[in-house]
Design an enzyme around this catalytic site. Structure first.
Site, PDB file in Angstrom:
ATOM      1  N   HIS A   1       0.844  -1.200   0.000  1.00  0.00           N
ATOM      2  CA  HIS A   1       0.000   0.000   0.000  1.00  0.00           C
ATOM      3  C   HIS A   1       0.876   1.245   0.000  1.00  0.00           C
ATOM      4  O   HIS A   1       1.629   1.486   0.938  1.00  0.00           O
ATOM      5  CB  HIS A   1      -0.914   0.016   1.231  1.00  0.00           C
TER       6      HIS A   1
ATOM      7  N   HIS B   1       0.878   5.577  -1.396  1.00  0.00           N
ATOM      8  CA  HIS B   1       0.495   6.781  -2.128  1.00  0.00           C
ATOM      9  C   HIS B   1       1.802   7.528  -2.379  1.00  0.00           C
ATOM     10  O   HIS B   1       2.268   8.310  -1.546  1.00  0.00           O
ATOM     11  CB  HIS B   1      -0.453   7.657  -1.310  1.00  0.00           C
TER      12      HIS B   1
ATOM     13  N   GLN C   1       2.799  11.405  -1.714  1.00  0.00           N
ATOM     14  CA  GLN C   1       2.864  11.969  -0.366  1.00  0.00           C
ATOM     15  C   GLN C   1       4.281  11.974   0.201  1.00  0.00           C
ATOM     16  O   GLN C   1       4.541  12.655   1.203  1.00  0.00           O
ATOM     17  CB  GLN C   1       1.912  11.209   0.555  1.00  0.00           C
TER      18      GLN C   1
ATOM     19  N   TYR D   1      -4.584   7.483  -6.866  1.00  0.00           N
ATOM     20  CA  TYR D   1      -5.845   8.187  -7.022  1.00  0.00           C
ATOM     21  C   TYR D   1      -5.736   9.603  -7.551  1.00  0.00           C
ATOM     22  O   TYR D   1      -6.753  10.293  -7.716  1.00  0.00           O
ATOM     23  CB  TYR D   1      -6.659   8.170  -5.723  1.00  0.00           C
TER      24      TYR D   1
ATOM     25  N   HIS E   1     -11.916   3.593  -3.221  1.00  0.00           N
ATOM     26  CA  HIS E   1     -11.116   4.245  -2.186  1.00  0.00           C
ATOM     27  C   HIS E   1     -11.555   3.874  -0.773  1.00  0.00           C
ATOM     28  O   HIS E   1     -10.740   3.493   0.071  1.00  0.00           O
ATOM     29  CB  HIS E   1     -11.172   5.770  -2.359  1.00  0.00           C
TER      30      HIS E   1
ATOM     31  N   ARG F   1     -16.630   5.858   2.214  1.00  0.00           N
ATOM     32  CA  ARG F   1     -17.022   7.268   2.153  1.00  0.00           C
ATOM     33  C   ARG F   1     -17.000   7.820   0.728  1.00  0.00           C
ATOM     34  O   ARG F   1     -17.687   8.797   0.427  1.00  0.00           O
ATOM     35  CB  ARG F   1     -16.083   8.125   3.018  1.00  0.00           C
TER      36      ARG F   1
ATOM     37  N   HIS G   1      -9.461   1.165   1.548  1.00  0.00           N
ATOM     38  CA  HIS G   1      -9.329   1.614   2.932  1.00  0.00           C
ATOM     39  C   HIS G   1     -10.578   1.194   3.706  1.00  0.00           C
ATOM     40  O   HIS G   1     -11.696   1.337   3.199  1.00  0.00           O
ATOM     41  CB  HIS G   1      -9.230   3.140   3.005  1.00  0.00           C
TER      42      HIS G   1
ATOM     43  N   GLU H   1     -10.404   2.947   9.265  1.00  0.00           N
ATOM     44  CA  GLU H   1      -9.126   3.540   9.675  1.00  0.00           C
ATOM     45  C   GLU H   1      -9.279   4.497  10.850  1.00  0.00           C
ATOM     46  O   GLU H   1      -8.432   4.527  11.745  1.00  0.00           O
ATOM     47  CB  GLU H   1      -8.495   4.283   8.486  1.00  0.00           C
TER      48      GLU H   1
ATOM     49  N   HIS I   1      -5.625  -0.895   6.665  1.00  0.00           N
ATOM     50  CA  HIS I   1      -5.644  -0.340   8.025  1.00  0.00           C
ATOM     51  C   HIS I   1      -6.479  -1.189   8.990  1.00  0.00           C
ATOM     52  O   HIS I   1      -5.938  -1.889   9.827  1.00  0.00           O
ATOM     53  CB  HIS I   1      -6.111   1.119   8.055  1.00  0.00           C
TER      54      HIS I   1
ATOM     55  N   ASP J   1       2.200   3.290   2.788  1.00  0.00           N
ATOM     56  CA  ASP J   1       1.098   4.250   2.794  1.00  0.00           C
ATOM     57  C   ASP J   1       1.541   5.674   2.473  1.00  0.00           C
ATOM     58  O   ASP J   1       1.857   5.992   1.332  1.00  0.00           O
ATOM     59  CB  ASP J   1       0.372   4.174   4.130  1.00  0.00           C
TER      60      ASP J   1
END
Length: 454
Positions: free
Chosen positions: A54, A56, A59, A120, A207, A210, A232, A235, A269, A320
């Site tokens: 996992h 991203h 970041q 994403y 994702h 939510r 996800h 979390e 998570h 992550d």
């Protein structure tokens, strides 16, 4: 054929001596022979190289810059998230390629052979697609071509700002796709991977509960009938409360009741689960994608690893947010969190295997499942994903077998990683990635261009 000979190697049957491994030009292992005379490239220690399940990548450029407390005394994950949204609005395709290559290089130098990229950031600032809707996916693939890492690309479906279906905030608009447009993007991302070697593969990632509509989530396994599915899940406490309020169930319970969770799924998570949810999700066969450094950084909570593994749960490790890319520290943080919570030692050890060995075996198996990659075993037919540690180091001196893994994870760090192969590509030598200089130079240039945003 290429040949590696190891004085000690971790085989599916356990530790073995004088092991000869041959792999073909495509990176598939063709021979594994014990008690063999030394020849070819010789290393003192060899083990399968795990999957980073996992990430991203973008970041990473924010790492170390979110440690100030904001104006809100309850500063938390959600304020960090707002800073991230402001930052990513500045990123160009060139930036994404340079940052991703740097992240993949660090993963390889840490001992990972595979990058599962939870990707994403798809569109231009303002949310308009690029002329090539998969432009950003192509840049992730281009980074993998430069670094030589095994890539499992997970384009991310992100449509809503919450469980009530509200619109995305300004910082999220570059993520947005309806299910129809996302399916077009996903197909184009598959085309982008055709430029990579045969070990690259494509999955998909709704994702979170939510960010995707209830009806689409219920039909994900039908929309995407092959490949891994990652999401996800559970979390943050705020996420649990929102799902309970709008969908009348806790996230894990809702997912198990409505989404056909099985071995194809990797749930990221899962730090906010009840004991019953932990047991039920473990029974589904899904992999828990744990990211202990990021979960610690963001205050997510402590994953119930002891209960999970006691009930046959499978897990893998990811970096992550990439605030720190370190395989050994991820595992150390995972185990120490269990010790701190429960007031115990060696919480994840078994009568047969030490803590380090049990965690390492678990992430090899769980990572292979989560990436749907034939990896995690030094065995004929598997990809030659391999890591060698420097057993001449004082930190591993006079250690053998499981004690080498324990000493690396609990008493050393990733500077002990000396050689890494990904599908037979020898990409780390003497602890240094073969293209480190040019990758770092491009990354520094990108940071210079982003310094106002950072």
């Amino acid at each position: 054929m290429q040949t590696i000979w190891a004085n000690h190697a971790l085989l599916p049957s356990g530790w073995a001596r004088n092991v000869l491994i041959e792999f073909d030009a495509n990176g598939r292992i063709r021979t594994v022979q014990q008690d063999s005379p030394a020849r070819g490239t010789q290393v003192p220690f060899l083990a399968p190289a795990p999957v980073n399940v996992h990430s991203h990548a973008f970041q990473r450029a924010m790492a170390g810059l979110t440690e100030q407390r904001g104006p809100n005394p309850s500063d938390s994950f959600w304020t960090w998230r707002q800073l991230m949204f402001r930052f990513l609005d500045r990123l160009t395709p060139d930036n994404i390629e340079a940052i991703t290559a740097f992240v993949q290089m660090e993963m390889l130098e840490a001992g990972y052979a595979t990058n599962v990229e939870f990707h994403y950031l798809h569109h231009q600032p303002g949310g308009v697609p690029y002329d090539n809707i998969a432009e950003m996916s192509e840049r992730v693939a281009a980074a993998a071509s430069q670094t030589g890492i095994g890539l499992c690309l997970l384009p991310v479906h992100y449509e809503f700002g919450g469980c009530d279906g509200r619109n995305l905030a300004a910082g999220q608009i570059r993520f947005r796709n309806s299910i129809d447009r996302f399916m077009t993007l996903h197909a184009a991302a598959g085309v982008a991977l055709k430029s990579l070697p045969d070990d690259a593969n494509l999955g998909v990632a709704p994702h979170s509960l939510r960010a995707v509509g209830m009806a689409d989530l219920k039909n994900y396994e039908y929309h995407f009938s092959t490949g891994p599915i990652h999401m996800h899940l559970a979390e943050q406490t705020a996420e649990v409360e929102e799902v309970e309020h709008h969908w009348r169930a806790r996230p894990v319970t809702w997912a198990l009741d409505n989404m056909g969770i099985d071995e194809r799924w990797c749930l990221i998570h899962c730090t906010q689960m009840t004991p019953d949810e932990t047991i039920n999700l473990a029974a589904s066969g899904a992999v828990a994608g744990l990211c202990p450094i990021t979960e610690s950084s963001l205050g997510d909570g402590i994953y119930d690893g002891v209960r999970w593994t006691d009930h046959g749960g499978r897990f893998a490790i990811g970096s992550d947010s990439n605030i720190r890319i370190s395989l050994s520290e991820e595992l150390r943080t995972l185990d120490y969190s269990q010790r701190l919570r429960d007031g115990t030692r060696a919480a994840l050890a078994t009568p047969d295997h030490s803590t380090g060995r049990r965690m390492f075996d678990s992430i090899l198996k769980g990572g292979a499942q989560a990436a749907q990659r034939q990896t995690g075993r030094l065995e004929v037919g598997y990809w030659a994903d391999m890591v060698s540690l420097d057993t001449t180091s004082e930190h591993l001196w006079a250690r053998a077998e499981d004690a080498i893994l324990d000493s690396w994870i609990f008493a050393g760090d990733d500077r002990l990683v000396s050689e890494v192969w990904s599908a037979g590509r020898h990409v780390v030598s003497n602890g240094i990635h073969i293209a480190r200089s040019e990758i770092v130079a491009a990354y520094k240039q990108t940071l210079n261009s982003l310094k106002d945003a950072l």
